[in-house]
Scaffold this active site. Structure first.
Site, PDB file in Angstrom:
ATOM      1  N   LYS A 102     -10.222  40.399   2.131  1.00 27.59           N
ATOM      2  CA  LYS A 102     -11.539  40.122   1.564  1.00 27.59           C
ATOM      3  C   LYS A 102     -11.612  40.789   0.202  1.00 27.59           C
ATOM      4  CE  LYS A 102     -16.104  40.213   3.424  1.00 27.59           C
ATOM      5  NZ  LYS A 102     -17.042  40.908   4.311  1.00 27.59           N
ATOM      6  N   HIS A 104     -15.819  29.525 -16.411  1.00 31.80           N
ATOM      7  CA  HIS A 104     -16.703  28.634 -15.662  1.00 31.80           C
ATOM      8  C   HIS A 104     -17.062  27.383 -16.461  1.00 31.80           C
ATOM      9  CE1 HIS A 104     -19.388  31.361 -17.881  1.00 31.80           C
ATOM     10  NE2 HIS A 104     -20.175  30.311 -17.993  1.00 31.80           N
TER      11      HIS A 104
END
Length: 109
Positions: free
Chosen positions: A58, A91
């Site tokens: 994670k 992005h």
């Protein structure tokens, strides 16, 4: 508060139901109507994180706001940044290629 209706992170599209502002509430009922918001994620074998720290179970980063060197710091939310966890503007390309609308998380000191 948004309520996710899909669990698959690699799904091509998720649906979230978001309560609109009180000004758009159903008249005379005291309840608000729900709006449908589409959230797109790039589908694929690797999920939404294509290559960042894949050896970790994670990926979690913690930063204390008081320790930031700038008054405003942008953090990546698209998983495409070459300077992850900081945003490098990747992005913009991701959004053009996928039709997504993700942007950075801005943290003020």
């Amino acid at each position: 508060m948004a309520t996710p209706l899909c669990a698959a992170a690699a799904a091509a599209a998720c649906r979230l139901y978001v309560s609109p502002p009180a000004s758009l509430a159903a008249p005379g009922r005291g309840r608000s109507r729900r709006c449908l918001v589409a959230v797109r994620a790039e589908a694929g074998v690797g999920g939404i994180n294509p290559a960042i720290r894949k050896e970790e179970a994670k990926v979690v980063d913690t930063v204390l706001a008081g320790e930031l060197s700038k008054p405003l710091t942008a953090y990546c939310r698209c998983w495409r940044s070459g300077t992850f966890p900081l945003c490098d503007g990747s992005h913009v390309k991701h959004n053009k290629e996928t039709g997504d609308n993700v942007g950075p998380l801005l943290v003020k000191k």
